[in-house]
Enzyme design. Sequence first.
Site, mmCIF file in Angstrom:
data_model
loop_
_atom_site.group_PDB
_atom_site.id
_atom_site.type_symbol
_atom_site.label_atom_id
_atom_site.label_comp_id
_atom_site.label_asym_id
_atom_site.label_seq_id
_atom_site.Cartn_x
_atom_site.Cartn_y
_atom_site.Cartn_z
ATOM 1 N N HIS A 183 38.360 36.047 63.922
ATOM 2 C CA HIS A 183 39.335 34.959 63.704
ATOM 3 C C HIS A 183 39.324 34.476 62.255
ATOM 4 C CE1 HIS A 183 39.441 34.535 68.177
ATOM 5 N NE2 HIS A 183 38.156 34.795 68.046
ATOM 6 N N SER B 294 49.197 40.279 34.814
ATOM 7 C CA SER B 294 50.397 39.491 35.066
ATOM 8 C C SER B 294 51.173 39.394 33.767
ATOM 9 C CB SER B 294 49.999 38.094 35.549
ATOM 10 O OG SER B 294 51.030 37.172 35.278
ATOM 11 N N LYS C 182 45.085 36.830 34.826
ATOM 12 C CA LYS C 182 45.206 37.562 36.085
ATOM 13 C C LYS C 182 44.791 39.026 35.994
ATOM 14 C CE LYS C 182 46.814 36.462 39.575
ATOM 15 N NZ LYS C 182 48.211 36.183 39.926
ATOM 16 N N GLU D 37 47.529 46.236 47.272
ATOM 17 C CA GLU D 37 48.743 45.552 47.753
ATOM 18 C C GLU D 37 49.849 46.547 48.078
ATOM 19 O OE1 GLU D 37 49.499 41.591 45.542
ATOM 20 O OE2 GLU D 37 48.206 42.767 44.253
#
Length: 466
Positions: A159, A286, A292, A299
Amino acid sequence: MSKKSPVSRSGRFASGPAADVAQFTESISFDWRLWRHDILGSMAHAEMLRAIGVLTKKECTAIVRGLDAIGKEIKAGKFSWKAELEDVHMNIEAELTKRVPAGAKLHTARSRNDQVALDVRLWLRDEVTALLGEIANLQRALVLLGEKNAEVIIPGYTHMQRAQPVYLAHHLLAYVEMLERDCERLWDCHSRVNVCPLGSGAIAGSTLPLKRELVAKLLNFVNDAGQVQLTQNSMDGVSDRDFMIEFAAAAALLAVHISRLAEDVILWVSTEFNYIKIADAYTTGSSLMPQKKNPDIAELARGKTGRVVGNLMALLTLLKGLPMTYNRDLQEDKERLFDTADTVRATTRLMAAMLNNTTVNKPACATSASDPALLATDLADYLVRKGMAFRAAHHVVGAVVALAEKTGKPLNQLSLAEMQGVDKTFARDALGVFNLKTAMAKRNITGAPGTKEVAKQLARWRKQLS
Ligand code: ARG
């Protein structure tokens, strides 16, 4: 198609198709990729036509040489594909016939319907083999990362809540297991891809005494037991694409597994977890935020799963409701097939490369794994060892956890007196439960994340994958 084309439909048509019809119906823009297998299939078919006397030895040799020369030109990028010749089959045959007069005999007892079924099977057979190699590499990358960090323990989650401690290697090996089942599914699918449909003709075989076994043998459509594999029904042979759907399904499941792994990687590189670091070359920056460093491979692996699952749906929907036998609808199968194969192969390869360039932040893992609450279940097991029923033990430890929360102390900082205040069964050795090393040594049943068991599993995979 030009009326002058050596492979034109000739007789029946007074004109070729209108320009926009040709554009709508062509497949050469994508099925050119089948050229190598189309040529191999044609060479085998020519050998067979020679064996039954349709071609002379000389004609056969000329055809095989012509096909070989065309193949070399295609490989060198010197072949000019013609959209008006529709597809890869007609392009190659037309060019052959221009160069070799006997080329006009090559299509004897063959239709593009069984030809395309043959080509995609040959193509997919190679593709599955290559993909299996990539999956094994990804498995090796996971095992290696586990081996390099064999002592690292992290919280396991259910969970998305901290549950119980596990070795990082145990977590990684879970994916090795999934990938192994993916390999089994792909290999199983391979056995049904590996069946020769040539000789099915357009729909109803041929009146000529084709030697189908010979073609199949030449193209290595042979099972593990050395038996030649032929489709047994010409109508099924030209219209079946379920071997393709099996591949798309196995590939979709593979993509889903990789997507789950990608999700773990994305969580683990976040500042919140900070368990792993991916080398710069396998991340991107980025355009706006200078700090970043993004896990784009993971992804995209997660994102590309959508198209792979979508391709499976497209193929299933394509077949649904198709009457027997070949229908032009089937031309729509190839882009979905190619896209699935390309996507899963690249994704598998890049995920392996990324993991091979990933390091583990051991202190951060150790900090997370030191949360004593992860061993609350071990404390219940302690009470069970003392003779208490598990349900009662669960209740007692729940009360101890509540007490720790109330007093603002970590679970392992409660005094023995405080614990005995909840239940008298707790003795001096109770706090020993919170020694993580000891706790990990105890989980040694098959499949558990115990110290010995994980080492055993790592060794097993290392051996199996070498
Ligand atoms: N390009 C076609 C395909 O991909 C080849 C078979 C064409 N057969 C036909 N009868 N028009 O399915």
